[in-house]
Design a protein around this motif. Structure first.
Motif, short mmCIF file in Angstrom:
data_model
loop_
_atom_site.label_atom_id
_atom_site.label_comp_id
_atom_site.label_asym_id
_atom_site.label_seq_id
_atom_site.Cartn_x
_atom_site.Cartn_y
_atom_site.Cartn_z
N THR A 11 0.84 -1.19 0.00
CA THR A 11 0.00 0.00 0.00
C THR A 11 0.88 1.25 0.00
N LEU A 12 0.60 2.19 -0.89
CA LEU A 12 1.38 3.42 -0.97
C LEU A 12 0.95 4.37 0.15
N ASN A 13 1.92 4.82 0.95
CA ASN A 13 1.63 5.63 2.13
C ASN A 13 2.13 7.07 2.04
N THR A 14 2.41 7.55 0.83
CA THR A 14 2.92 8.91 0.69
C THR A 14 1.96 9.92 1.30
N LYS A 15 0.66 9.79 1.04
CA LYS A 15 -0.32 10.72 1.58
C LYS A 15 -0.38 10.65 3.10
N ALA A 16 -0.22 9.44 3.65
CA ALA A 16 -0.25 9.29 5.10
C ALA A 16 0.93 10.00 5.74
N PHE A 17 2.13 9.83 5.17
CA PHE A 17 3.30 10.54 5.70
C PHE A 17 3.09 12.05 5.64
N LYS A 18 2.60 12.53 4.51
CA LYS A 18 2.41 13.98 4.37
C LYS A 18 1.36 14.50 5.34
N ALA A 19 0.26 13.75 5.50
CA ALA A 19 -0.78 14.18 6.43
C ALA A 19 -0.26 14.21 7.86
N ALA A 20 0.52 13.19 8.24
CA ALA A 20 1.07 13.14 9.60
C ALA A 20 2.01 14.30 9.85
N ILE A 21 2.89 14.56 8.90
CA ILE A 21 3.87 15.63 9.07
C ILE A 21 3.17 16.99 9.12
N ASP A 22 2.18 17.19 8.26
CA ASP A 22 1.43 18.44 8.27
C ASP A 22 0.70 18.63 9.59
N SER A 23 0.07 17.58 10.08
CA SER A 23 -0.68 17.66 11.33
C SER A 23 0.23 17.98 12.51
N LEU A 24 1.32 17.26 12.61
CA LEU A 24 2.22 17.44 13.75
C LEU A 24 2.97 18.75 13.68
N GLY A 25 3.02 19.34 12.50
CA GLY A 25 3.70 20.62 12.37
C GLY A 25 3.07 21.72 13.19
N THR A 26 1.82 21.59 13.58
CA THR A 26 1.16 22.61 14.40
C THR A 26 1.75 22.69 15.80
N TYR A 27 2.51 21.66 16.18
CA TYR A 27 3.07 21.63 17.53
C TYR A 27 4.51 22.14 17.58
N ALA A 28 4.99 22.70 16.49
CA ALA A 28 6.39 23.14 16.44
C ALA A 28 6.71 24.14 17.53
N SER A 29 5.78 25.04 17.82
CA SER A 29 6.01 26.06 18.85
C SER A 29 5.47 25.66 20.21
N GLN A 30 5.02 24.39 20.32
CA GLN A 30 4.43 23.90 21.57
C GLN A 30 5.20 22.68 22.09
N GLY A 31 6.51 22.74 22.01
CA GLY A 31 7.33 21.63 22.49
C GLY A 31 7.73 20.64 21.43
N GLY A 32 7.33 20.89 20.17
CA GLY A 32 7.71 20.00 19.08
C GLY A 32 6.92 18.71 19.06
N ALA A 33 7.13 17.92 18.01
CA ALA A 33 6.36 16.69 17.84
C ALA A 33 7.21 15.60 17.22
N GLN A 34 6.75 14.37 17.43
CA GLN A 34 7.45 13.19 16.93
C GLN A 34 6.46 12.30 16.20
#
Length: 469
Positions: free
Chosen positions: A67-90
């Motif tokens: 299964t191709l997961n390119t969209k899942a990686f992009k969605a996860a990274i975009d979502s977690l990016g909102t926490y950059a100024s709130q202690g970062g995300a993993q």
């Protein structure tokens, strides 16, 4: 190593970078005060821990290897990016085989963590590797695609505090497709980068390529490619400042480490050197290339490289300097000590005629400066030739110092052990006896700096994840 075919696929990991957001944050990442345990606990060493964390499966990813997961990686990274100024995300990549195309890390203060049983598989669909603009210090792509180049599998630009790590999880570039048809990542303009504790295999081209970046920490990588695979350099710091590469094992069809800083007039104009580079405890196997190469793309300059405790087995050369007329700039203040080499074509190799150029517009009167090259405390066995040192007739390589070196020859060595032209320097306690351009001088220890670089004082924290329910 230079491109030898018309077309080259992308790197595995390159550094440049951008941002976006959405999904369930299921875990909390903290610096461990007390060593936690249990089946759900993850521990790792990093320059920074994160306050927020999520699993790739939270975004619909399927780890079946198909299964191709390119969209899942992009969605996860975009979502977690909102926490950059709130202690970062993993983002945690759990056990499984996760097929994906190229994706950007678009937010600072971000960690991509691979579980020990996680494998990221690079798609072999060319549509999943979009073309991006050529690097300005190269002038054109190295892929034979006009001004463009293929994106890396994992890359980012203009980021701060980025970590790609794991419990020795794997990133598989599946490069055989590209090697067969046309004969893994990259970071640009970024700082505080850590790439560690991963296994990287079968990159289509260069494996790890930090570019225009600073404060880069690379350690604990196992990098594996077939020894006949083209352009599979292990680690290529390119126009980077303050970089530390430690405890890496590389088997490659190309240079294990290749230090770069731009190509001919484009690199000269861009003018960003690689400097303050530390390489320690590297083990290299590469029958057709160098343990550590400096250049040939060095038109922004290379200065203050410190390499020590290096092991090479069945490798073409120990340290190789590659340059040519048209490059300009410099390779200077190079310090190497404590190398153990077994089964080598050359121990020392300098080339002033590495004449690949991006186009015909290079300056035929532009000469590079090669000086202040220091090698000491080296033992080499089963060697075909001690040294091939070829400067440029109008531009000699100077300030070469070689001390405390013992070279044992193979059963069929070259008749001329020291092939020296257009160079100058000294040697001390070196066997076999060097060429007359490197006269013996008693009781000389070639220089190695005693000061510490800032990257040496970067200390890692112990991070752990715990359930937050």
């Amino acid at each position: 190593m230079e491109q030898s075919q018309r077309f080259r696929a992308s790197d595995l990991i390159q550094t440049i970078l951008p941002v976006l957001v959405l999904a369930t944050v299921s875990l909390r990442v903290v610096e461990c005060k007390v060593h936690s345990s249990g089946p759900d606990a993850l521990h790792y060493r990093a320059i920074n821990c994160r306050k927020h964390s999520a699993l790739l499966t939270d975004f619909g990813a399927v780890g079946d290897g198909k299964t191709l997961n390119t969209k899942a990686f992009k969605a996860a990274i975009d979502s977690l990016g909102t926490y950059a100024s709130q202690g970062g995300a993993q983002l945690i990549v759990p056990p499984g085989k996760w097929l994906t195309g190229s994706f950007n890390l678009t937010s600072s203060h971000f960690t991509l963590f691979l579980h020990k049983d996680a494998v990221i598989l690079a798609s072999q669909d060319e549509a999943e590797w979009p073309l991006v603009p050529a690097l300005p210090s190269y002038g054109r792509g190295r892929d034979g695609n006009g001004d463009g180049r293929f994106s890396s599998l994992i890359f980012g630009t203009n980021l701060t505090d980025i970590i790609i790590t794991g419990n020795n999880g794997t990133i598989d570039g599946q490069g055989q497709y590209w090697w067969d048809k046309f004969h893994q990542g990259q970071f640009n303009y970024s700082n505080k980068i850590q790439i560690s504790n991963l296994t990287l295999i079968n990159s289509p081209s260069w494996f790890v390529h930090p570019t225009y970046s600073s404060d880069v920490l690379i350690h604990g990588l196992t990098i594996l490619a077939p020894i006949d695979s083209p352009n599979t350099d292990g680690i290529d710091p390119d126009s980077c400042t303050n970089t530390r590469i430690e405890d890496c094992f590389v088997v490659s069809g190309d240079d294990c480490i290749a230090v770069k800083s731009g190509w001919d007039q484009y690199g000269i104009k861009f003018g960003m050197p690689t400097r303050h580079l530390i390489i320690r405890r590297l083990t290299c196997i590469s029958p057709d290339s160098a343990t550590i190469a400096l250049g040939s793309e060095m038109s922004g300059g290379i200065q203050d490289v410190r390499a020590e405790d290096i092991t090479a087995i069945n490798t073409q050369s120990g340290i190789r300097i590659k340059t040519a007329i048209g490059r300009v700039a410099y390779v200077k203040d190079i310090y190497v000590r404590r190398m153990t080499l077994t089964t080598m074509k050359w121990v020392f190799w300098m080339s002033g005629s590495y004449n690949q150029h991006p186009d015909t517009n290079f300056d035929p009167k532009a000469f590079p400066e090669i000086k202040g090259i220091n090698y000491r405390d080296i033992v080499a066995t089963n060697v075909t030739g001690a040294a091939r040192l070829e400067g440029i007739a109008q531009d000699h390589f100077t300030g070469i110092c070689i001390s405390n070196v013992t070279i044992s020859l193979s059963k069929t060595p070259k008749e001329l052990q020291w092939n020296c032209t257009n160079i100058a320097g000294v040697t001390s306690n070196v066997t076999p006896e060097p060429c007359h351009l490197l006269p013996k001088k008693e009781k000389v220890d070639c220089a190695f700096p005693e000061d510490r670089l800032p990257i040496e004082d970067v200390h890692l924290k112990t991070c752990c994840t715990t359930k937050t329910a």
